[in-house]
Scaffold this motif. Structure first.
Motif, PDB file in Angstrom:
ATOM      1  N   MET A 250      -7.530  15.294  -2.480  1.00  0.00           N
ATOM      2  CA  MET A 250      -5.921  14.993  -2.703  1.00  0.00           C
ATOM      3  C   MET A 250      -5.250  16.292  -3.549  1.00  0.00           C
ATOM      4  O   MET A 250      -4.262  16.821  -2.893  1.00  0.00           O
ATOM      5  N   SER A 251      -6.111  17.219  -4.066  1.00  0.00           N
ATOM      6  CA  SER A 251      -5.504  18.441  -4.839  1.00  0.00           C
ATOM      7  C   SER A 251      -5.501  19.722  -4.031  1.00  0.00           C
ATOM      8  O   SER A 251      -4.665  20.307  -3.681  1.00  0.00           O
ATOM      9  N   MET A 252      -6.703  20.125  -3.234  1.00  0.00           N
ATOM     10  CA  MET A 252      -6.929  21.142  -2.597  1.00  0.00           C
ATOM     11  C   MET A 252      -6.133  21.055  -1.207  1.00  0.00           C
ATOM     12  O   MET A 252      -5.629  22.243  -0.675  1.00  0.00           O
ATOM     13  N   GLN A 253      -5.984  19.596  -0.617  1.00  0.00           N
ATOM     14  CA  GLN A 253      -5.249  19.652   0.695  1.00  0.00           C
ATOM     15  C   GLN A 253      -3.861  19.240   0.369  1.00  0.00           C
ATOM     16  O   GLN A 253      -2.968  18.902   1.533  1.00  0.00           O
ATOM     17  N   CYS A 254      -3.217  19.493  -0.781  1.00  0.00           N
ATOM     18  CA  CYS A 254      -1.835  19.041  -1.342  1.00  0.00           C
ATOM     19  C   CYS A 254      -1.352  17.804  -0.658  1.00  0.00           C
ATOM     20  O   CYS A 254      -0.343  17.578  -0.035  1.00  0.00           O
ATOM     21  N   TYR A 255      -2.206  16.746  -0.982  1.00  0.00           N
ATOM     22  CA  TYR A 255      -1.852  15.580  -0.939  1.00  0.00           C
ATOM     23  C   TYR A 255      -0.627  14.938  -1.574  1.00  0.00           C
ATOM     24  O   TYR A 255      -0.270  15.521  -2.750  1.00  0.00           O
ATOM     25  N   ARG A 256       0.511  14.271  -1.051  1.00  0.00           N
ATOM     26  CA  ARG A 256       1.546  13.724  -1.717  1.00  0.00           C
ATOM     27  C   ARG A 256       1.882  12.244  -1.287  1.00  0.00           C
ATOM     28  O   ARG A 256       1.434  11.953   0.119  1.00  0.00           O
ATOM     29  N   PRO A 257       2.350  11.425  -2.112  1.00  0.00           N
ATOM     30  CA  PRO A 257       3.013  10.002  -1.421  1.00  0.00           C
ATOM     31  C   PRO A 257       3.663  10.187  -0.677  1.00  0.00           C
ATOM     32  O   PRO A 257       4.750  11.160  -0.192  1.00  0.00           O
TER      33      PRO A 257
ATOM     34  N   SER B  41       0.816  -1.196   0.121  1.00  0.00           N
ATOM     35  CA  SER B  41       0.031  -0.050  -0.218  1.00  0.00           C
ATOM     36  C   SER B  41       0.841   1.250   0.036  1.00  0.00           C
ATOM     37  O   SER B  41       1.925   1.248   0.806  1.00  0.00           O
ATOM     38  N   LEU B  42       0.676   2.200  -0.881  1.00  0.00           N
ATOM     39  CA  LEU B  42       1.242   3.609  -1.156  1.00  0.00           C
ATOM     40  C   LEU B  42       0.240   4.523  -0.348  1.00  0.00           C
ATOM     41  O   LEU B  42      -1.174   4.660  -0.581  1.00  0.00           O
ATOM     42  N   TYR B  43       0.695   4.819   0.734  1.00  0.00           N
ATOM     43  CA  TYR B  43      -0.262   6.058   1.806  1.00  0.00           C
ATOM     44  C   TYR B  43       0.200   7.383   1.379  1.00  0.00           C
ATOM     45  O   TYR B  43       1.178   7.831   0.924  1.00  0.00           O
ATOM     46  N   PHE B  44      -1.104   8.053   1.022  1.00  0.00           N
ATOM     47  CA  PHE B  44      -0.810   9.536   0.749  1.00  0.00           C
ATOM     48  C   PHE B  44      -1.334  10.420   2.008  1.00  0.00           C
ATOM     49  O   PHE B  44      -2.016   9.897   2.732  1.00  0.00           O
ATOM     50  N   ASP B  45      -0.460  11.584   2.146  1.00  0.00           N
ATOM     51  CA  ASP B  45      -0.998  12.480   3.310  1.00  0.00           C
ATOM     52  C   ASP B  45      -0.752  13.783   2.954  1.00  0.00           C
ATOM     53  O   ASP B  45      -0.016  14.130   1.897  1.00  0.00           O
ATOM     54  N   SER B  46      -1.415  14.892   3.448  1.00  0.00           N
ATOM     55  CA  SER B  46      -1.355  16.055   3.214  1.00  0.00           C
ATOM     56  C   SER B  46       0.114  16.590   3.386  1.00  0.00           C
ATOM     57  O   SER B  46       0.773  16.010   4.122  1.00  0.00           O
TER      58      SER B  46
END
Length: 232
Positions: free
Chosen positions: A131-138, A45-50
């Motif tokens: 993911m776009s508005m809250q600047c999520y990244r891998p 699993s790849l987790y994304f976070d702000s």
């Protein structure tokens, strides 16, 4: 899109308890259909976070309503991945999933969230907006071996996760050569008990000697916590 709402309890047990409990469960319920000949299957699993680690921080702080967004497959050989969002709602966990082809999943890994706009499912658009508005990244890849059992009654699912490793230097879940580090004692196993309504008594009787100390453990948080202590 797939959606499930269920209770989910987690326990940390020893490797010897895992083998004993597994042996008992094998006599009464079926193994997961994805189980390989060696009695487990791989989960990556790849987790994304702000950008400010909102999801990680809220988990550590015990915020009642929180979420995790991840991209998951079951081995580098897969030609697909599941984009999933798990949301904690009181005693229940809500999980929604969207299947992506390998090409679309690879674009998501590289941070191109616009690929989600071609899907008509509202869940895809919701993920794109967050993911776009809250600047999520891998943020972190977590990989482990899972042994799972299924009982159709109340959608009961018993899983044992072991050999838990992670990476924050490479996020390609389709790669066989990730640079991984251990995040859990190899002699410990994470037991998860998931069900709707109530747990059947004969399964509860098997689990009780082993599942006697419920914990709030997150493989994502384990990986992030250890990596923050590394000196690069």
């Amino acid at each position: 899109m797939y959606e499930v709402l269920r209770q989910e309890n987690k326990y940390l047990i020893s490797l010897s308890d895992f083998y004993q409990c597994k042996s008992l469960l094998e006599r009464v319920i079926e193994p997961d259909k994805h189980t390989l000949e060696n009695n487990y299957y791989n989960v990556c699993s790849l987790y994304f976070d702000s950008i400010d680690d909102k999801d990680y921080t809220e988990k550590l702080d015990g915020v009642e309503i929180r979420r995790k967004i991840r991209l998951r497959n079951y081995g580098a050989h897969n030609d697909f991945a599941l984009l999933e969002m798990k949301q904690k709602q009181g005693n229940y966990q809500k999980k929604r999933s969207l299947r992506l082809g390998k090409e679309d999943a690879s674009r998501l890994i590289k941070g191109d969230y616009s690929i989600l706009l071609k899907y008509t499912a509202p869940f895809a658009l919701e993920c794109y907006a967050i993911m776009s508005m809250q600047c999520y990244r891998p943020a972190t890849v977590v990989r482990y071996k899972r042994t799972a059992f299924i009982a159709k009654e109340n959608k009961i699912r018993i899983t044992f996760d072991h050999d838990v490793v992670a990476s924050e230097s490479d996020f390609n879940i389709f790669s066989n050569s990730l640079n991984l580090f251990p995040v859990l004692d190899p002699y410990m196993v994470i037991l998860e008990v998931k069900y709707n309504g109530f747990l059947l008594s004969y399964i509860k009787d098997i689990l009780n000697p082993y599942a006697n100390s419920q914990i709030s453990v997150s493989k994502y948080c384990l990986a992030r916590k250890i990596s923050k202590h590394f000196v690069f």
